[in-house]
Design an enzyme around this catalytic site. Structure first.
Site, mmCIF file in Angstrom:
data_model
loop_
_atom_site.group_PDB
_atom_site.id
_atom_site.type_symbol
_atom_site.label_atom_id
_atom_site.label_comp_id
_atom_site.label_asym_id
_atom_site.label_seq_id
_atom_site.Cartn_x
_atom_site.Cartn_y
_atom_site.Cartn_z
ATOM 1 N N ASP A 219 -19.036 48.716 -80.858
ATOM 2 C CA ASP A 219 -20.188 48.808 -79.960
ATOM 3 C C ASP A 219 -20.535 50.293 -79.847
ATOM 4 O OD1 ASP A 219 -21.955 49.011 -77.830
ATOM 5 O OD2 ASP A 219 -20.992 47.423 -76.666
ATOM 6 N N TYR B 55 -31.650 52.161 -75.288
ATOM 7 C CA TYR B 55 -32.269 52.748 -74.087
ATOM 8 C C TYR B 55 -31.495 53.925 -73.507
ATOM 9 C CZ TYR B 55 -29.386 48.754 -72.531
ATOM 10 O OH TYR B 55 -28.392 47.826 -72.399
ATOM 11 N N LYS B 56 -30.341 54.260 -74.119
ATOM 12 C CA LYS B 56 -29.574 55.400 -73.580
ATOM 13 C C LYS B 56 -29.995 56.666 -74.328
ATOM 14 C CE LYS B 56 -25.670 52.217 -72.905
ATOM 15 N NZ LYS B 56 -25.729 51.802 -71.522
ATOM 16 N N ARG C 198 -20.488 59.482 -62.974
ATOM 17 C CA ARG C 198 -20.637 59.667 -64.421
ATOM 18 C C ARG C 198 -21.841 60.559 -64.686
ATOM 19 N NH1 ARG C 198 -21.569 54.542 -68.401
ATOM 20 N NH2 ARG C 198 -23.561 54.571 -67.338
HETATM 21 C C1 LIG Z 1 -21.311 49.679 -74.136
HETATM 22 C C2 LIG Z 1 -22.319 48.621 -73.782
HETATM 23 N N1 LIG Z 1 -22.284 47.449 -74.428
HETATM 24 C C3 LIG Z 1 -23.152 46.468 -74.141
HETATM 25 C C4 LIG Z 1 -24.111 46.630 -73.166
HETATM 26 C C5 LIG Z 1 -25.023 45.489 -72.865
HETATM 27 O O1 LIG Z 1 -26.273 45.728 -73.397
HETATM 28 P P1 LIG Z 1 -27.484 44.675 -73.250
HETATM 29 O O2 LIG Z 1 -27.813 44.617 -71.807
HETATM 30 O O3 LIG Z 1 -28.572 45.283 -74.087
HETATM 31 O O4 LIG Z 1 -27.031 43.376 -73.778
HETATM 32 C C6 LIG Z 1 -24.199 47.842 -72.480
HETATM 33 C C7 LIG Z 1 -25.210 48.047 -71.451
HETATM 34 O O5 LIG Z 1 -25.325 49.048 -70.797
HETATM 35 C C8 LIG Z 1 -23.262 48.866 -72.796
HETATM 36 O O6 LIG Z 1 -23.267 50.037 -72.153
#
Ligand SMILES: Cc1ncc(COP(=O)(O)O)c(C=O)c1O
Length: 422
Positions: A207, A232-233, A382
């Site tokens: 991920d 979006y980050k 954070r």
């Molecule tokens: C590390 C990580 N994985 C998964 C997600 C979930 O993403 P989504 O809401 O696009 O499914 C996030 C959301 O902030 C995240 O930070």
């Protein structure tokens, strides 16, 4: 490392910063607001506004349905190819679709179906909770034939690498981890963990949500099988912008998307009744792409490519080292702990500071001090460093305000009630 703690030193670092001008490429309506939330929602690039205007007025308003043949249909691959350049993948190994969670689901189910005879998914307790929920859902769908093994970190900061390696065996179908973990910012060595998993025949899924656009990586060199991530980050793609998925080229035909739909169909406009997957990563699409939000990802990615990830990483390292040096001088004596790895090589681009009054300090910071951090339970403040627009002055001011909140006990006016979104 010790550094001068005065504001003039921060201004001098900004004056010497070769990337400083990228800040002007973002919308900054309140020059006094310190935005330290890069790793939950990146800022809005100015170019995204022009892109949105073109998209609405010309592409949708004037060109109407013709726009599907003028760039919309291929947008998942086009934007995917640009993201591929950020993660060291081939252009046809990344596609934009759905959310991170849905992409994870598709890839996990596909993997478990391919890895017959193997019954275990291995992960750690630093992984993002949504990922763990998705794994549980995937296992339920497959009639509970698999188990999840969640290896615990010793301290909530560092990834339990040795223990994970010890748990890898012939039953492991998939090792899945966050490359940069969401609380502490610990960043796994992608190559060595991938290699360890491959030795026992397991696939690996990373991920990349907190590392894409902030940590240089090369998924091809590391021989990574699968990856997902959000936009979006650090990609500054906008709230709820669709996510991406990566599948190594030689695996693409061996894995089947469990959520089949017409956008993944081979010759979709022949409208045949029987599903036949496209012979490309498009087979991992399902329905019509959200063209407005998908298109708007591109300008943020372009800015990262223009600045160069290696250059951005140099600045991110300088900034996180500077923040840690200020923490040591100004905040540690006031009870703040460093909840991120000390070694820069083991960190992404955010720093978590803990404090017994973490939540109340966080609320004071955002409500009364014009600084926007994130808060992650139980006590993590954070601070996201987005080197495209974070300045050294931003970091200095944040530390000074954190200090003031504790010295003057300003947090006492808040209760410990958690707001809906932190
Ligand atoms: C590390 C990580 N994985 C998964 C997600 C979930 O993403 P989504 O809401 O696009 O499914 C996030 C959301 O902030 C995240 O930070």
């Amino acid at each position: 490392m010790t550094v001068p703690t005065d504001a003039a030193y921060a201004s001098m670092l900004d004056a010497r910063d070769p990337l400083a001008s990228f800040r002007e490429r973002f919308v900054i309506t309140d020059p006094d607001l310190i935005y330290m939330d890069g790793n939950s929602l990146g800022r809005l690039p100015k170019a995204t506004i022009s892109l949105a205007e073109d998209l609405l007025h010309r592409q949708w308003g004037t060109r109407l349905i013709r726009s599907w043949n003028e760039g919309w249909f291929t947008a998942p691959e086009r934007v995917g190819a640009k993201i591929a350049a950020l993660i060291g993948a081939q252009p046809d190994e990344v596609i934009v679709a759905d959310s991170t969670s849905v992409n994870l689901f598709k890839l996990v189910v596909a993997t478990l179906r391919m890895q017959r005879g193997r019954s275990r998914i291995l992960t750690d307790n630093l992984n993002f909770p949504s990922d763990l929920y998705v794994l549980q859902g995937a296992i339920d769908l497959l009639d509970k034939q698999h188990q999840i093994e969640i290896v615990a970190s010793h301290d909530g900061i560092y990834g339990p690498t040795a223990e994970l390696e010890a748990h890898l065996d012939a039953q492991t179908a998939l090792l899945t981890l966050s490359h940069t973990v969401f609380k502490s910012g610990y960043t796994y060595d992608m190559s060595s963990m991938t290699e360890a998993a491959h030795k026992v025949g397991s696939l690996v899924l990373w991920d990349l949500s907190h590392s894409v656009g902030s940590v240089p990586m090369n998924v091809n060199t590391a021989q990574v099988d699968l990856a997902i991530g959000c936009t979006y980050k650090y990609l500054n793609g906008g709230p709820g912008a669709p996510a991406f998925l990566y599948i190594r080229r030689d695996l693409q035909e061996r894995l089947s998307n469990p959520i089949t739909g017409w956008m993944g169909q081979k010759n979709l406009f022949q409208f045949e009744s029987e599903y036949q997957p496209a012979v490309s990563l498009r087979s991992f699409l399902t329905g019509t792409a959200p063209i407005v939000s998908l298109s708007l990802i591109e300008s943020g990615v372009d800015l990262l490519l223009e600045a160069g990830l290696d250059n951005l990483r140099v600045k991110s390292e300088q900034q996180s080292e500077y923040l840690i040096a200020l923490w040591e001088a100004m905040l540690e004596p006031l009870g703040f702990s460093l909840n991120s790895p000390r070694d820069v090589q083991q960190r992404g681009s955010h720093i978590s500071l803990g404090h017994a009054e973490g939540l109340r300090i966080d609320l004071t910071l955002l409500n009364d001090m014009n600084v926007l951090p994130d808060f992650r339970a139980p006590d993590n403040i954070r601070l996201g460093i987005a080197p495209l627009y974070t300045s050294f002055r931003d970091i200095h001011t944040t530390v000074m305000r954190l200090r003031q909140i504790v010295v003057e006990r300003l947090y006492e006016k808040y209760s410990n009630e958690t707001p809906t979104v932190t």
